[in-house]
Write a protein that holds these residues in place. Structure first.
Motif, PDB file in Angstrom:
ATOM      1  N   GLU A  94       8.635   0.053 -46.719  1.00 34.41           N
ATOM      2  CA  GLU A  94       8.833  -0.627 -45.178  1.00 34.41           C
ATOM      3  C   GLU A  94      10.737  -0.159 -45.107  1.00 34.41           C
ATOM      4  OE1 GLU A  94       7.338   0.805 -42.879  1.00 34.41           O
ATOM      5  OE2 GLU A  94       4.900  -0.072 -44.436  1.00 34.41           O
ATOM      6  N   PRO A  95      11.392  -0.736 -45.334  1.00 35.51           N
ATOM      7  CA  PRO A  95      12.860  -0.544 -45.291  1.00 35.51           C
ATOM      8  C   PRO A  95      13.263   1.176 -45.594  1.00 35.51           C
ATOM      9  CG  PRO A  95      12.668  -2.841 -45.729  1.00 35.51           C
ATOM     10  CD  PRO A  95      11.187  -1.924 -45.987  1.00 35.51           C
ATOM     11  N   ILE A  96      12.659   1.344 -47.124  1.00 37.99           N
ATOM     12  CA  ILE A  96      12.928   2.190 -47.585  1.00 37.99           C
ATOM     13  C   ILE A  96      12.264   3.071 -47.420  1.00 37.99           C
ATOM     14  CG2 ILE A  96      12.553   3.734 -49.524  1.00 37.99           C
ATOM     15  CD1 ILE A  96      12.537   1.335 -51.544  1.00 37.99           C
ATOM     16  N   ALA A  97      11.126   3.631 -46.346  1.00 36.46           N
ATOM     17  CA  ALA A  97      10.631   4.347 -46.012  1.00 36.46           C
ATOM     18  C   ALA A  97      11.594   4.705 -44.515  1.00 36.46           C
ATOM     19  CB  ALA A  97       9.414   4.642 -45.228  1.00 36.46           C
ATOM     20  N   ASP A  98      12.206   3.643 -43.824  1.00 32.90           N
ATOM     21  CA  ASP A  98      12.802   4.286 -42.740  1.00 32.90           C
ATOM     22  C   ASP A  98      14.370   4.743 -42.766  1.00 32.90           C
ATOM     23  OD1 ASP A  98      11.125   3.581 -41.317  1.00 32.90           O
ATOM     24  OD2 ASP A  98      11.857   0.858 -40.590  1.00 32.90           O
ATOM     25  N   SER A 116      18.512  -2.999 -48.990  1.00 30.18           N
ATOM     26  CA  SER A 116      19.244  -3.334 -48.760  1.00 30.18           C
ATOM     27  C   SER A 116      20.356  -2.574 -47.431  1.00 30.18           C
ATOM     28  CB  SER A 116      19.978  -4.709 -49.187  1.00 30.18           C
ATOM     29  OG  SER A 116      19.823  -5.282 -50.264  1.00 30.18           O
ATOM     30  N   ASN A 117      20.735  -1.464 -47.296  1.00 26.59           N
ATOM     31  CA  ASN A 117      21.526  -1.391 -46.489  1.00 26.59           C
ATOM     32  C   ASN A 117      20.310  -0.425 -45.190  1.00 26.59           C
ATOM     33  OD1 ASN A 117      23.536  -0.580 -48.026  1.00 26.59           O
ATOM     34  ND2 ASN A 117      23.136   1.237 -48.955  1.00 26.59           N
ATOM     35  N   ALA A 118      19.232  -0.340 -45.561  1.00 27.95           N
ATOM     36  CA  ALA A 118      18.229   0.011 -44.407  1.00 27.95           C
ATOM     37  C   ALA A 118      18.293  -1.323 -43.772  1.00 27.95           C
ATOM     38  CB  ALA A 118      16.849   0.475 -45.352  1.00 27.95           C
ATOM     39  N   LEU A 119      18.413  -2.288 -44.417  1.00 27.75           N
ATOM     40  CA  LEU A 119      18.336  -3.765 -43.617  1.00 27.75           C
ATOM     41  C   LEU A 119      19.370  -4.105 -42.340  1.00 27.75           C
ATOM     42  CD1 LEU A 119      15.815  -5.767 -46.421  1.00 27.75           C
ATOM     43  CD2 LEU A 119      14.720  -4.640 -44.126  1.00 27.75           C
TER      44      LEU A 119
END
Ligand code: PMP
Length: 456
Positions: A307-311, A133-136
């Protein structure tokens, strides 16, 4: 009960604080000390044999004496007894197992993360979804929804997802941000005359109302066991999962399937998610992954989660999470061999056949005066005990009748488990029809014995 000084029972009482046990009562009654296992049976230190009607803790799928798992562990121990997966390290068993799990996943999955218990796996999911959620750029999306009667574990976070009073009481749980919606227990919660479909609609409406009350943009995920286990083997009513899934999709909320009990054949297909067409974004598994010969659990995440976790890990420089023994090579080697056995022996098809027999035999007990409901799917079932069928009531306090009948069962040679007044049956998947018959015959005799003792 008195135990000889220095007996294993007396030493256990002296030194061991037990999980899920009344510690004061344990000082009086002591433990059942189990010494060895063989197929669906365990033997205690006094030479008594029991049918293990719960496969331990819903877990020993291939039975208690599978030499191939022993060999797989010994082989791996000799070659590489430990290695880890931190900081770009890996090893053969964890690579093979990750690939294997993705290849048999109920829906397309991207990556597998390894943990040591169901609790750790669910805890990890909560952390990774916060991170996502933070990544997004959605820092407000941090709440989780689970259900009353759910069981997702015992860590501070996973116990909060659990929807059972004794997991919260005096532990000051749940933590903030975890909300519970109603359980899909038709027999217990449906209104008089309410069909399974109408009840499922009401469950979905209640979920939607909760989401709207909390704010859809604040909710990260919904956690659900395809079939609830520890909450009393609650089978979802017809159309339940499709209706829940539709509500979650409407608000962009992820679905986490907790397959810790259902995974690897228990419901008659490889996954409970497949049996009930759940289409989850995250799958959590453990127990029958290694038949619990060694502790191991895993979570699978799809691309939208990965994907967002990887980023985010790239932005921070690392994914700051991981357990020393996560993906342990010996546990992973045992899990791979266990999955090979399940596939080679087609134990999932066996569950469909022998499970149908178990369900038929148990359902034949529905007319017994102490039986309120029999429910189940595949090779998992519960027999709900009552003393008043019409009122769906058992003895006071709740759980007394269940404990009494579980006690009689054990005296007669079956280890079962009472969850409240529901007796669960979840035997090793290798059980035969003749062994099911022996188990259910003992249950029937135990019900009759309870009836005599209660004079009902
Ligand atoms: N989820 C489910 C559905 C479970 O049944 C269990 C354990 N019974 C857990 C999570 C927690 O697993 P563990 O006891 O390995 O922490």
């Amino acid at each position: 009960m008195t135990h000889a000084p220095n007996s294993p029972e007396a030493r256990d009482i002296a030194h061991h604080l037990h999980a899920y046990t009344d510690a004061r009562r344990h000082q009086e009654v002591g433990p059942l000390v189990v010494e060895r296992g063989e197929g669906i049976y365990v033997h205690d230190i006094h030479g008594r044999r029991y049918i293990e009607a719960m496969a331990g803790l819903w877990s020993v799928g291939v039975g208690f004496s599978e030499e191939r798992l022993v060999e797989a562990a010994a082989r791996q121990m000799r070659q590489l007894p430990f290695y880890h997966t931190f900081g770009h390290k890996s090893h053969g068993p964890v690579i093979d197992l990750a690939e294997k799990l993705v290849s048999i996943a109920p829906v397309p999955m991207s990556k597998v993360f390894f943990t040591n218990s169901g609790s750790e796996a669910n805890d990890t999911v909560m952390k990774l979804l916060r991170y996502r959620s933070n990544a997004l750029g959605e820092p407000q999306r941090k709440k989780f929804i689970s259900r009353m009667r759910a069981y997702h574990g015992v860590t501070l976070a996973s116990a909060s997802l659990t929807g059972l009073p004794n997991n919260h009481r005096s532990f000051d749980l749940p933590i903030e941000g975890v909300h519970h919606t109603m359980s899909p227990h038709h027999w217990r919660e449906a209104m008089p005359g309410e069909s399974e479909e109408a009840f499922a609609t009401r469950c979905a409406e209640e979920l939607e109302a909760l989401i709207l009350r909390e704010g859809p943009e604040t909710i990260a995920a919904f956690f659900g066991e395809p079939v609830m286990g520890a909450g009393g083997v609650v089978i979802p009513p017809a159309t339940y999962w499709e209706k829940i899934r539709a509500v979650l999709a409407k608000y962009g909320i992820l679905l986490v399937a907790d397959e810790v009990i259902c995974g690897f054949g228990r419901t008659g297909t490889m996954w409970g998610s497949t049996t009930y067409a759940m289409k989850p974004n995250v799958v959590v598994c453990s127990k029958q992954l290694s038949s619990s010969y060694l502790p191991i659990s895993a979570l699978m995440i799809d691309e939208t989660v990965f994907e967002p976790i990887a980023d985010e890990s790239n932005r921070i420089g690392t994914l700051g999470h991981g357990f020393t023994a996560g993906g342990h090579p010996v546990a992973a080697a045992v899990a791979l061999e266990n999955l090979a056995i399940i596939e080679e022996r087609d134990l999932v098809a066996h569950v469909r056949t022998v499970g149908a027999h178990m369900q038929k035999r148990l359902r034949a007990l529905a007319d017994h005066p102490l039986v309120g409901e029999v429910r189940g799917v595949g090779l998992i079932a519960a027999v709900e005990m009552v003393t008043d069928k019409a009122a769906k009531k058992a003895l006071d306090p709740a759980g007394k009748l269940g404990a009494m009948i579980a006690g009689i069962l054990q005296e007669k040679g079956v280890v079962g488990r009472a969850m409240g007044d529901a007796l669960a049956f979840c035997p090793p998947m290798i059980i035969t029809e003749a062994q099911v018959d022996a188990m259910v015959d003992i249950l029937e005799a135990s019900l009759d014995e309870a009836r005599r003792r209660l004079a009902v």
